[in-house]
Design an enzyme around this catalytic site. Structure first.
Site, short mmCIF file in Angstrom:
data_model
loop_
_atom_site.label_atom_id
_atom_site.label_comp_id
_atom_site.label_asym_id
_atom_site.label_seq_id
_atom_site.Cartn_x
_atom_site.Cartn_y
_atom_site.Cartn_z
N ARG A 223 -10.94 -1.35 9.97
CA ARG A 223 -10.15 -0.06 10.10
C ARG A 223 -10.77 0.26 11.79
O ARG A 223 -11.77 0.13 12.22
CB ARG A 223 -10.51 1.07 9.45
CG ARG A 223 -9.60 0.92 8.36
CD ARG A 223 -9.76 2.15 7.00
NE ARG A 223 -10.79 1.78 6.23
CZ ARG A 223 -11.11 2.36 5.17
NH1 ARG A 223 -9.91 3.57 4.92
NH2 ARG A 223 -12.17 2.27 4.29
N TYR B 64 0.69 -1.19 0.08
CA TYR B 64 -0.01 0.04 -0.19
C TYR B 64 0.89 1.27 -0.11
O TYR B 64 0.72 2.33 -0.95
CB TYR B 64 -0.67 -0.21 1.12
CG TYR B 64 -1.65 1.11 1.31
CD1 TYR B 64 -2.90 1.18 0.64
CD2 TYR B 64 -1.72 2.21 2.19
CE1 TYR B 64 -3.89 2.11 0.57
CE2 TYR B 64 -2.53 3.21 2.37
CZ TYR B 64 -3.74 3.24 1.36
OH TYR B 64 -4.48 4.25 1.71
#
Ligand code: NAD
Ligand code: UDP
Length: 321
Positions: A193, A152
């Site tokens: 998250r 990422y």
């Protein structure tokens, strides 16, 4: 009158438009009177995020993967396609980096061909585990190229490089924003998250999962603030490229966040401590003076207010079953 309206109305492509942030951006652009093409492969996004827009005469949805070329006409492109939750971007790391790098090449190629402005949704992850605090745009970062977050972080760093090179070499009009942790309605309940995890756990009176000792910090930005910043930045002069940080400057420990969520939900959840994932940044806080100066922007929605709106969204979602 009609003529001016025609001139002001733009056709705008939003990649990742069925995701959490993308769906809010599509909504905002339609409200401003633009035509929106939402492109998504539905990896982490969902049709339910944009279902209320499907009947809109100026909204179009395309199922497509940005690692493949596409030919479209648009005046502006917001490139958001990329899984953003560590759980999902680590699920298939090769695909994640392909999405950032090949996706950027395809979207920049398109922008070059059709002379569209293009904005890249970059990330505070380009700073890695930062040694400089708070992070300013001129800090180059501290990123592990071979860790579990690298697909990422390095993918997004490479995308920034591609954006600058297409600008310098081919004159493509680019904007790069570095987004800090953003939350709000339409995050998926199983997204992984921290804000969505804690709210869902609290609403179910399950233990809140703290990774590590919870002393690591993040600065949480409500999605409406971010969308406002992106739209403003897109309208800046041609020679302005960024990168520009967009985030809320108020910094909290993960324990602070857990306590706040428990308080606001009135939950009976306790805390449970789990191992800290590798390369998890110890601190993160944006310096947003550049955004204040250039686009007169700062994040105005503070944590308690934003959490209340997000809790209310998840409460309704979970009670529907
Ligand atoms: P999200 O996962 O909800 O949205 C990403 C969207 O991209 C999803 O709809 C997904 O299906 C789509 N997508 C993924 N790979 C694709 C591909 N190859 N082709 C087409 N579509 C694809 O995440 P989000 O929080 O809405 O993030 C949006 C963007 O903002 C991402 O680029 C992310 O890196 C960036 N960002 C988000 C945050 C944050 O805190 N939310 C922080 C920094 C950067
Ligand atoms: N985190 C946590 N419990 C969770 C999910 C995340 O303690 O259930 C921590 C995670 O280790 C990190 C912080 O919260 O330190 C933010 O994690 P998130 O995945 O939201 O974003 P990122 O690490 O990419 O900023």
């Amino acid at each position: 009158m009609e003529e001016t309206e025609r001139i002001r109305k733009k056709r705008i492509l939003v990649t990742g438009g069925a995701g959490f942030i993308g769906s809010h951006l599509c909504e905002r652009l339609l409200k401003e009177g633009h035509e929106v093409i939402c492109l998504d492969n539905f990896f982490t996004g969902s049709k339910s995020n944009v279902i209320h827009l499907l009947d809109h005469p100026y909204f179009e949805m395309i199922r497509h993967d940005i690692t493949r070329e596409i030919f479209l006409e648009a005046d502006e492109i917001y490139n958001l396609a990329c899984p953003a939750s560590p759980v999902y971007y680590q699920y298939n790391p090769i695909k994640t980096i392909k999405t950032s790098v090949m996706g950027a090449i395809n979207m920049l190629g398109l922008a070059k061909r059709i002379r569209a402005r293009i904005l890249q949704a970059s990330t505070s992850e380009v700073y890695g585990d930062p040694i400089v605090h708070p992070q300013r745009e001129d800090y180059w970062g501290n990123v592990n190229p071979v860790g579990i977050r690298s697909c990422y972080d390095e993918g997004k760093r490479c995308a920034e490089t591609l954006f600058m090179d297409y600008h310098n070499q081919n004159g493509v009009l680019i904007k790069i924003v570095r987004i800090f942790n953003t939350y709000g309605p339409r995050m998926q309940p199983d997204d992984g998250r921290v804000v969505s995890n804690f709210i869902v756990q609290a609403l179910r009176n399950k233990d809140i999962t703290i990774y590590g000792d919870g002393s690591q910090t993040r600065s949480f930005q409500y999605v409406d603030d971010l969308v406002e910043g992106m739209v403003r930045f897109m309208q800046t002069d041609d020679d302005i490229t960024g990168p520009m940080n967009l985030g809320n400057e108020n910094e909290f420990t993960i324990i602070d966040l857990a306590r706040k969520v428990i308080e606001l939900t009135g939950s009976s959840s306790g805390l449970t401590y789990l191992p800290l994932p590798g390369n998890d940044p110890a601190q993160r806080q944006p310096d947003t003076s550049y955004a204040r100066r250039l686009i007169d922007w700062e994040a105005g929605i503070q944590l308690e207010e934003g959490l209340k709106k997000t809790i209310s969204y998840f409460d309704t979602l979970l009670s529907r079953g």
